[in-house]
Design an enzyme around this catalytic site. Structure first.
Site, PDB file in Angstrom:
ATOM      1  N   GLU A 242      -1.418  -9.314   9.967  1.00 18.60           N
ATOM      2  CA  GLU A 242      -2.724  -9.702   9.398  1.00 18.60           C
ATOM      3  C   GLU A 242      -3.126 -11.134   9.740  1.00 18.60           C
ATOM      4  O   GLU A 242      -4.290 -11.393  10.010  1.00 18.60           O
ATOM      5  CB  GLU A 242      -2.710  -9.518   7.875  1.00 18.60           C
ATOM      6  N   HIS A 258      23.097   2.167  12.178  1.00 16.44           N
ATOM      7  CA  HIS A 258      23.408   3.581  12.382  1.00 16.44           C
ATOM      8  C   HIS A 258      22.401   4.261  13.301  1.00 16.44           C
ATOM      9  O   HIS A 258      22.429   5.477  13.437  1.00 16.44           O
ATOM     10  CB  HIS A 258      23.499   4.288  11.024  1.00 16.44           C
ATOM     11  N   LYS A 352     -12.411   0.198   5.814  1.00 19.78           N
ATOM     12  CA  LYS A 352     -12.823   0.446   4.427  1.00 19.78           C
ATOM     13  C   LYS A 352     -14.310   0.823   4.380  1.00 19.78           C
ATOM     14  O   LYS A 352     -14.707   1.728   3.639  1.00 19.78           O
ATOM     15  CB  LYS A 352     -12.564  -0.789   3.561  1.00 19.78           C
TER      16      LYS A 352
HETATM   17  C1  F6R Z   1      -5.994  -8.576   2.956  1.00 17.77           C
HETATM   18  C2  F6R Z   1      -4.768  -7.849   2.647  1.00 17.77           C
HETATM   19  C3  F6R Z   1      -4.821  -6.357   2.577  1.00 17.77           C
HETATM   20  C4  F6R Z   1      -5.272  -5.870   1.183  1.00 17.77           C
HETATM   21  C5  F6R Z   1      -5.336  -4.336   1.119  1.00 17.77           C
HETATM   22  C6  F6R Z   1      -5.641  -3.815  -0.282  1.00 17.77           C
HETATM   23  O1  F6R Z   1      -5.740  -9.964   2.781  1.00 17.77           O
HETATM   24  O2  F6R Z   1      -3.760  -8.444   2.463  1.00 17.77           O
HETATM   25  O3  F6R Z   1      -3.543  -5.868   2.907  1.00 17.77           O
HETATM   26  O4  F6R Z   1      -4.389  -6.351   0.212  1.00 17.77           O
HETATM   27  O5  F6R Z   1      -6.299  -3.879   2.009  1.00 17.77           O
HETATM   28  O6  F6R Z   1      -6.735  -4.462  -0.855  1.00 17.77           O
HETATM   29  P1  F6R Z   1      -6.639  -5.023  -2.351  1.00 17.77           P
HETATM   30  O7  F6R Z   1      -5.493  -5.999  -2.318  1.00 17.77           O
HETATM   31  O8  F6R Z   1      -7.939  -5.691  -2.593  1.00 17.77           O
HETATM   32  O9  F6R Z   1      -6.392  -3.860  -3.207  1.00 17.77           O
END
Ligand code: F6R
Length: 365
Positions: A242, A258, A352
Protein backbone atom coordinates in the site's frame (compact mmCIF):
# COMPACT_ATOMS: atom_id res chain seq x y z
CA UNK A 1 24.68 -2.10 -9.03
CA UNK A 2 21.41 -0.09 -8.86
CA UNK A 3 21.56 3.68 -8.75
CA UNK A 4 19.48 5.17 -5.95
CA UNK A 5 17.75 8.22 -7.44
CA UNK A 6 16.53 9.56 -4.14
CA UNK A 7 18.70 10.68 -1.25
CA UNK A 8 17.14 9.38 1.97
CA UNK A 9 19.20 11.88 3.94
CA UNK A 10 16.99 14.61 2.49
CA UNK A 11 14.20 14.65 5.12
CA UNK A 12 12.41 17.57 3.52
CA UNK A 13 12.13 15.72 0.20
CA UNK A 14 10.67 12.67 2.01
CA UNK A 15 7.94 14.83 3.56
CA UNK A 16 7.35 16.66 0.24
CA UNK A 17 6.63 13.43 -1.61
CA UNK A 18 4.24 12.25 1.10
CA UNK A 19 1.03 14.15 0.18
CA UNK A 20 -1.18 12.71 2.90
CA UNK A 21 1.30 12.82 5.78
CA UNK A 22 1.97 9.10 6.20
CA UNK A 23 5.35 9.81 7.82
CA UNK A 24 3.86 12.49 10.08
CA UNK A 25 1.21 9.99 11.18
CA UNK A 26 3.98 7.48 11.96
CA UNK A 27 5.70 10.14 14.05
CA UNK A 28 2.42 10.57 15.92
CA UNK A 29 1.95 6.86 16.69
CA UNK A 30 2.95 7.14 20.36
CA UNK A 31 0.50 10.04 20.82
CA UNK A 32 -2.19 8.03 19.05
CA UNK A 33 -1.69 5.15 21.50
CA UNK A 34 -1.89 7.55 24.46
CA UNK A 35 -5.20 8.88 23.13
CA UNK A 36 -6.54 5.41 22.42
CA UNK A 37 -5.58 4.09 25.86
CA UNK A 38 -6.54 6.94 28.16
CA UNK A 39 -9.05 9.13 26.31
CA UNK A 40 -11.07 7.25 23.72
CA UNK A 41 -11.70 4.21 25.87
CA UNK A 42 -11.96 5.95 29.26
CA UNK A 43 -15.64 5.37 29.94
CA UNK A 44 -16.15 2.31 27.75
CA UNK A 45 -18.20 -0.46 29.30
CA UNK A 46 -17.83 -3.88 27.66
CA UNK A 47 -21.11 -5.28 26.34
CA UNK A 48 -23.02 -7.49 28.79
CA UNK A 49 -22.15 -11.12 28.21
CA UNK A 50 -22.36 -14.04 30.62
CA UNK A 51 -19.56 -16.27 29.44
CA UNK A 52 -17.31 -15.70 26.45
CA UNK A 53 -16.13 -18.76 24.61
CA UNK A 54 -14.70 -17.03 21.54
CA UNK A 55 -13.50 -13.62 20.40
CA UNK A 56 -13.81 -12.54 16.77
CA UNK A 57 -12.39 -9.41 15.18
CA UNK A 58 -14.05 -8.68 11.86
CA UNK A 59 -12.50 -6.14 9.49
CA UNK A 60 -10.38 -5.73 6.37
CA UNK A 61 -6.94 -4.38 5.47
CA UNK A 62 -5.63 -1.74 7.85
CA UNK A 63 -8.63 -2.31 10.12
CA UNK A 64 -8.03 -6.06 10.34
CA UNK A 65 -4.36 -5.98 11.26
CA UNK A 66 -5.23 -4.79 14.78
CA UNK A 67 -7.25 -8.01 15.06
CA UNK A 68 -4.20 -10.04 14.09
CA UNK A 69 -2.12 -8.15 16.64
CA UNK A 70 -4.73 -9.02 19.27
CA UNK A 71 -4.81 -12.67 18.17
CA UNK A 72 -1.04 -13.04 18.35
CA UNK A 73 -0.74 -11.08 21.59
CA UNK A 74 -3.40 -13.26 23.25
CA UNK A 75 -1.90 -16.50 21.87
CA UNK A 76 -0.27 -17.56 25.17
CA UNK A 77 -2.28 -15.34 27.53
CA UNK A 78 -6.00 -16.10 27.45
CA UNK A 79 -8.02 -19.31 27.61
CA UNK A 80 -10.34 -18.58 24.67
CA UNK A 81 -9.48 -18.39 20.98
CA UNK A 82 -9.28 -15.14 19.02
CA UNK A 83 -10.22 -15.37 15.34
CA UNK A 84 -9.83 -12.69 12.69
CA UNK A 85 -12.60 -12.63 10.09
CA UNK A 86 -12.05 -10.90 6.74
CA UNK A 87 -15.32 -11.78 5.05
CA UNK A 88 -18.98 -10.78 4.58
CA UNK A 89 -20.20 -13.48 6.94
CA UNK A 90 -18.99 -14.84 10.27
CA UNK A 91 -17.87 -18.42 10.96
CA UNK A 92 -20.64 -20.77 12.04
CA UNK A 93 -19.40 -21.06 15.67
CA UNK A 94 -20.29 -17.39 16.30
CA UNK A 95 -23.25 -17.04 18.64
CA UNK A 96 -24.40 -15.48 21.90
CA UNK A 97 -21.21 -16.54 23.67
CA UNK A 98 -19.00 -14.69 21.15
CA UNK A 99 -17.58 -11.22 21.58
CA UNK A 100 -17.35 -9.61 18.13
CA UNK A 101 -15.21 -6.54 17.49
CA UNK A 102 -16.47 -4.95 14.23
CA UNK A 103 -13.66 -2.67 13.10
CA UNK A 104 -13.70 -0.31 10.13
CA UNK A 105 -11.76 2.93 10.12
CA UNK A 106 -14.01 4.56 7.52
CA UNK A 107 -17.12 2.76 8.72
CA UNK A 108 -18.09 2.06 5.12
CA UNK A 109 -16.36 -1.18 4.23
CA UNK A 110 -19.14 -3.42 2.93
CA UNK A 111 -17.69 -6.73 4.11
CA UNK A 112 -17.49 -5.37 7.68
CA UNK A 113 -21.00 -3.89 7.55
CA UNK A 114 -22.34 -7.21 6.37
CA UNK A 115 -20.43 -9.16 9.07
CA UNK A 116 -21.74 -6.70 11.67
CA UNK A 117 -25.32 -7.48 10.60
CA UNK A 118 -24.48 -11.16 10.80
CA UNK A 119 -23.26 -10.69 14.41
CA UNK A 120 -26.53 -8.90 15.23
CA UNK A 121 -28.56 -11.78 13.79
CA UNK A 122 -26.62 -14.23 15.94
CA UNK A 123 -27.13 -12.05 19.03
CA UNK A 124 -23.40 -11.82 19.74
CA UNK A 125 -21.96 -9.21 22.09
CA UNK A 126 -20.60 -6.47 19.80
CA UNK A 127 -18.03 -3.70 20.14
CA UNK A 128 -17.77 -1.34 17.16
CA UNK A 129 -14.56 0.60 16.52
CA UNK A 130 -14.85 3.22 13.78
CA UNK A 131 -14.34 6.89 12.95
CA UNK A 132 -17.84 7.23 11.46
CA UNK A 133 -19.68 6.17 8.29
CA UNK A 134 -22.53 3.68 8.12
CA UNK A 135 -21.04 1.44 10.81
CA UNK A 136 -21.27 4.23 13.37
CA UNK A 137 -24.88 4.93 12.31
CA UNK A 138 -25.75 1.25 12.67
CA UNK A 139 -24.06 0.99 16.09
CA UNK A 140 -25.96 4.06 17.34
CA UNK A 141 -29.20 2.70 15.88
CA UNK A 142 -28.69 -0.64 17.64
CA UNK A 143 -27.28 0.75 20.90
CA UNK A 144 -24.17 -1.47 20.80
CA UNK A 145 -20.88 -0.53 22.48
CA UNK A 146 -19.26 2.07 20.25
CA UNK A 147 -15.69 3.39 20.34
CA UNK A 148 -15.42 6.40 18.06
CA UNK A 149 -11.89 7.15 16.92
CA UNK A 150 -10.64 10.30 15.13
CA UNK A 151 -10.89 10.34 11.32
CA UNK A 152 -8.66 12.00 8.75
CA UNK A 153 -5.73 9.61 8.40
CA UNK A 154 -5.23 6.45 6.34
CA UNK A 155 -6.60 3.36 8.15
CA UNK A 156 -3.20 1.66 7.94
CA UNK A 157 -1.66 4.63 9.78
CA UNK A 158 -4.21 4.32 12.58
CA UNK A 159 -3.15 1.03 14.22
CA UNK A 160 -2.99 2.74 17.63
CA UNK A 161 -6.63 3.81 17.36
CA UNK A 162 -7.73 0.49 15.90
CA UNK A 163 -5.81 -1.95 18.10
CA UNK A 164 -5.35 -0.41 21.57
CA UNK A 165 -9.12 -0.18 22.29
CA UNK A 166 -9.45 -3.95 21.77
CA UNK A 167 -6.79 -4.47 24.46
CA UNK A 168 -8.60 -2.12 26.82
CA UNK A 169 -11.91 -3.92 26.36
CA UNK A 170 -10.19 -7.26 26.95
CA UNK A 171 -8.61 -5.83 30.09
CA UNK A 172 -12.00 -4.70 31.41
CA UNK A 173 -13.44 -8.13 30.71
CA UNK A 174 -10.70 -9.60 32.91
CA UNK A 175 -8.81 -11.37 30.11
CA UNK A 176 -5.72 -9.16 30.05
CA UNK A 177 -4.98 -7.69 33.47
CA UNK A 178 -2.36 -4.92 33.75
CA UNK A 179 -2.72 -3.81 30.14
CA UNK A 180 -2.40 -0.15 31.02
CA UNK A 181 1.17 -0.69 32.28
CA UNK A 182 2.19 -2.73 29.21
CA UNK A 183 0.76 -0.10 26.88
CA UNK A 184 2.62 2.66 28.74
CA UNK A 185 5.90 0.72 28.40
CA UNK A 186 5.26 0.23 24.69
CA UNK A 187 4.53 3.92 24.19
CA UNK A 188 7.85 4.88 25.82
CA UNK A 189 9.62 2.45 23.50
CA UNK A 190 7.84 3.84 20.42
CA UNK A 191 9.09 7.32 21.36
CA UNK A 192 12.68 6.05 21.59
CA UNK A 193 12.35 4.19 18.32
CA UNK A 194 10.99 7.22 16.46
CA UNK A 195 14.20 9.10 17.26
CA UNK A 196 16.11 6.32 15.48
CA UNK A 197 13.71 5.87 12.55
CA UNK A 198 12.51 9.39 11.73
CA UNK A 199 13.41 11.12 8.43
CA UNK A 200 15.81 13.52 10.17
CA UNK A 201 18.02 10.62 11.35
CA UNK A 202 20.73 9.96 8.75
CA UNK A 203 21.02 6.71 6.81
CA UNK A 204 24.12 5.62 8.75
CA UNK A 205 22.11 5.53 12.00
CA UNK A 206 18.66 4.72 10.59
CA UNK A 207 17.86 1.02 10.22
CA UNK A 208 14.62 1.66 8.29
CA UNK A 209 16.48 3.70 5.66
CA UNK A 210 19.19 1.05 5.40
CA UNK A 211 16.59 -1.68 4.90
CA UNK A 212 14.76 0.37 2.28
CA UNK A 213 18.02 0.66 0.34
CA UNK A 214 18.49 -3.11 0.49
CA UNK A 215 14.92 -3.72 -0.69
CA UNK A 216 15.13 -1.22 -3.54
CA UNK A 217 14.78 -2.94 -6.94
CA UNK A 218 14.24 -6.26 -5.19
CA UNK A 219 11.09 -8.27 -4.39
CA UNK A 220 10.73 -8.30 -0.61
CA UNK A 221 9.99 -11.66 1.03
CA UNK A 222 9.26 -11.34 4.73
CA UNK A 223 9.49 -14.31 7.07
CA UNK A 224 8.13 -14.28 10.61
CA UNK A 225 7.28 -16.93 13.20
CA UNK A 226 3.91 -18.54 13.98
CA UNK A 227 2.26 -17.14 17.07
CA UNK A 228 4.54 -14.09 17.31
CA UNK A 229 6.05 -12.18 14.38
CA UNK A 230 3.65 -13.72 11.85
CA UNK A 231 1.46 -10.63 12.14
CA UNK A 232 4.51 -8.43 11.59
CA UNK A 233 5.44 -10.30 8.40
CA UNK A 234 1.89 -9.87 7.11
CA UNK A 235 1.94 -6.18 8.06
CA UNK A 236 5.29 -5.53 6.31
CA UNK A 237 3.87 -7.12 3.16
CA UNK A 238 0.70 -5.02 3.33
CA UNK A 239 2.60 -1.81 4.02
CA UNK A 240 5.01 -2.39 1.14
CA UNK A 241 1.98 -3.06 -1.12
CA UNK A 242 0.00 0.00 0.00
CA UNK A 243 2.72 2.54 0.78
CA UNK A 244 5.39 1.56 -1.74
CA UNK A 245 2.94 0.21 -4.37
CA UNK A 246 5.25 -2.77 -4.86
CA UNK A 247 4.75 -6.53 -4.55
CA UNK A 248 5.90 -8.32 -1.40
CA UNK A 249 5.33 -11.79 0.03
CA UNK A 250 5.36 -13.32 3.49
CA UNK A 251 5.43 -16.65 5.23
CA UNK A 252 6.14 -18.12 8.67
CA UNK A 253 8.50 -20.48 10.43
CA UNK A 254 8.27 -23.37 11.05
CA UNK A 255 5.74 -24.01 8.25
CA UNK A 256 7.95 -22.58 5.49
CA UNK A 257 10.63 -25.16 6.41
CA UNK A 258 8.24 -27.82 5.14
CA UNK A 259 7.59 -26.40 1.66
CA UNK A 260 8.72 -22.89 0.65
CA UNK A 261 12.37 -23.58 1.45
CA UNK A 262 12.49 -26.15 -1.35
CA UNK A 263 11.53 -23.52 -3.92
CA UNK A 264 14.88 -21.76 -4.15
CA UNK A 265 16.50 -23.77 -6.92
CA UNK A 266 15.14 -22.26 -10.13
CA UNK A 267 14.86 -19.82 -11.89
CA UNK A 268 18.29 -18.76 -10.64
CA UNK A 269 18.33 -15.30 -12.17
CA UNK A 270 14.93 -14.31 -10.78
CA UNK A 271 15.78 -15.66 -7.31
CA UNK A 272 18.58 -13.09 -7.20
CA UNK A 273 15.88 -10.42 -7.37
CA UNK A 274 14.48 -11.53 -4.00
CA UNK A 275 15.53 -9.90 -0.76
CA UNK A 276 14.58 -11.85 2.35
CA UNK A 277 13.84 -10.18 5.64
CA UNK A 278 13.90 -12.52 8.63
CA UNK A 279 12.03 -11.15 11.62
CA UNK A 280 13.67 -12.34 14.80
CA UNK A 281 12.61 -12.29 18.39
CA UNK A 282 14.89 -13.67 21.09
CA UNK A 283 11.77 -14.85 22.93
CA UNK A 284 10.78 -17.13 20.05
CA UNK A 285 10.86 -20.90 20.58
CA UNK A 286 14.54 -22.01 20.72
CA UNK A 287 13.99 -24.64 18.01
CA UNK A 288 12.51 -21.99 15.73
CA UNK A 289 15.59 -19.82 16.29
CA UNK A 290 17.77 -22.78 15.27
CA UNK A 291 15.58 -23.30 12.21
CA UNK A 292 16.06 -19.68 11.16
CA UNK A 293 19.86 -19.99 11.50
CA UNK A 294 19.97 -23.19 9.45
CA UNK A 295 17.57 -21.88 6.81
CA UNK A 296 19.71 -18.79 6.35
CA UNK A 297 22.75 -20.92 5.63
CA UNK A 298 20.84 -23.11 3.17
CA UNK A 299 19.51 -20.31 0.98
CA UNK A 300 21.93 -17.43 1.45
CA UNK A 301 23.66 -17.94 -1.91
CA UNK A 302 20.40 -18.41 -3.80
CA UNK A 303 18.74 -15.03 -3.17
CA UNK A 304 19.77 -11.41 -3.75
CA UNK A 305 20.25 -10.76 -0.05
CA UNK A 306 19.07 -11.52 3.48
CA UNK A 307 18.49 -9.09 6.32
CA UNK A 308 17.78 -10.13 9.88
CA UNK A 309 15.99 -7.68 12.13
CA UNK A 310 15.41 -8.13 15.85
CA UNK A 311 12.48 -7.17 18.03
CA UNK A 312 13.40 -4.75 20.80
CA UNK A 313 11.86 -3.42 24.00
CA UNK A 314 10.44 -4.79 27.20
CA UNK A 315 7.45 -7.13 27.10
CA UNK A 316 5.55 -8.84 24.26
CA UNK A 317 3.65 -5.75 23.20
CA UNK A 318 6.73 -3.52 22.86
CA UNK A 319 8.62 -6.21 20.96
CA UNK A 320 5.76 -6.82 18.55
CA UNK A 321 5.25 -3.12 17.89
CA UNK A 322 8.99 -2.42 17.53
CA UNK A 323 9.04 -4.57 14.38
CA UNK A 324 5.73 -3.20 13.10
CA UNK A 325 7.12 0.33 13.44
CA UNK A 326 10.34 -0.59 11.67
CA UNK A 327 8.39 -2.08 8.75
CA UNK A 328 6.02 0.87 8.50
CA UNK A 329 8.93 3.33 8.28
CA UNK A 330 10.86 1.10 5.85
CA UNK A 331 7.87 0.95 3.47
CA UNK A 332 7.63 4.76 3.35
CA UNK A 333 11.39 5.15 2.72
CA UNK A 334 11.16 2.50 0.03
CA UNK A 335 8.34 4.49 -1.58
CA UNK A 336 10.60 7.56 -1.53
CA UNK A 337 13.38 5.65 -3.29
CA UNK A 338 10.95 4.84 -6.10
CA UNK A 339 9.65 8.42 -6.13
CA UNK A 340 6.20 7.14 -5.07
CA UNK A 341 3.72 9.07 -2.89
CA UNK A 342 2.99 6.61 -0.03
CA UNK A 343 -0.48 7.97 0.78
CA UNK A 344 -3.02 7.44 -2.00
CA UNK A 345 -4.27 3.92 -2.68
CA UNK A 346 -6.16 4.67 -5.89
CA UNK A 347 -6.58 1.03 -6.83
CA UNK A 348 -8.45 0.24 -3.59
CA UNK A 349 -10.60 3.38 -4.01
CA UNK A 350 -11.44 2.43 -7.58
CA UNK A 351 -12.41 -1.09 -6.62
CA UNK A 352 -14.67 0.12 -3.81
CA UNK A 353 -16.34 2.65 -6.16
CA UNK A 354 -16.92 0.11 -8.92
CA UNK A 355 -18.47 -2.30 -6.41
CA UNK A 356 -20.70 0.45 -5.08
CA UNK A 357 -21.99 1.17 -8.56
CA UNK A 358 -23.14 -2.48 -8.69
CA UNK A 359 -25.59 -1.69 -5.85
CA UNK A 360 -25.51 -2.43 -2.09
CA UNK A 361 -24.85 -5.80 -0.51
CA UNK A 362 -28.14 -7.60 0.07
CA UNK A 363 -29.70 -6.42 3.36
CA UNK A 364 -27.47 -3.38 3.83
CA UNK A 365 -28.56 0.28 3.60
C1 F6R B 1 -6.10 2.06 3.47
C2 F6R B 1 -6.02 0.72 4.05
C3 F6R B 1 -7.01 -0.31 3.60
C4 F6R B 1 -8.33 -0.21 4.38
C5 F6R B 1 -9.34 -1.27 3.91
C6 F6R B 1 -10.61 -1.30 4.76
O1 F6R B 1 -5.20 2.90 4.18
O2 F6R B 1 -5.19 0.48 4.86
O3 F6R B 1 -6.40 -1.57 3.75
O4 F6R B 1 -8.07 -0.38 5.75
O5 F6R B 1 -9.67 -1.02 2.58
O6 F6R B 1 -11.15 -0.02 4.94
P1 F6R B 1 -11.58 0.46 6.41
O7 F6R B 1 -10.31 0.37 7.22
O8 F6R B 1 -12.03 1.86 6.23
O9 F6R B 1 -12.62 -0.46 6.85
Amino acid sequence: MEVLAFNLNNAKAIYRLDSSGMMTALGGLAGQCVDACWNLTAGIEPPPIEAISHIVVTGLGGSAIGGDLLRVYCHDKIPVPVTVNRHYTLPSFVGRDTLVFAVSYSGNTEETLSAYEDARRRESAIVVITSGGKLKEMALRDGVTLITIPGGIAPRAATGFLFIPTLRVMERLGFLPGMEGSIATMIDHLKELWEKLKPETPITENLAKQLAQKLFNRIPVIWGTSGSTEVVAQRWKGQINENTKAPAYWNVFPELNHNEIVGFQVPGELLKKLHLVMLRDEEDHPRVQKRIDITKEIIKDRVGGISEVYASGEGDLSRLYSLIYLGDCTSVYLAALYGVDPGPVKVIDRLKQELQSCGPVCGLP
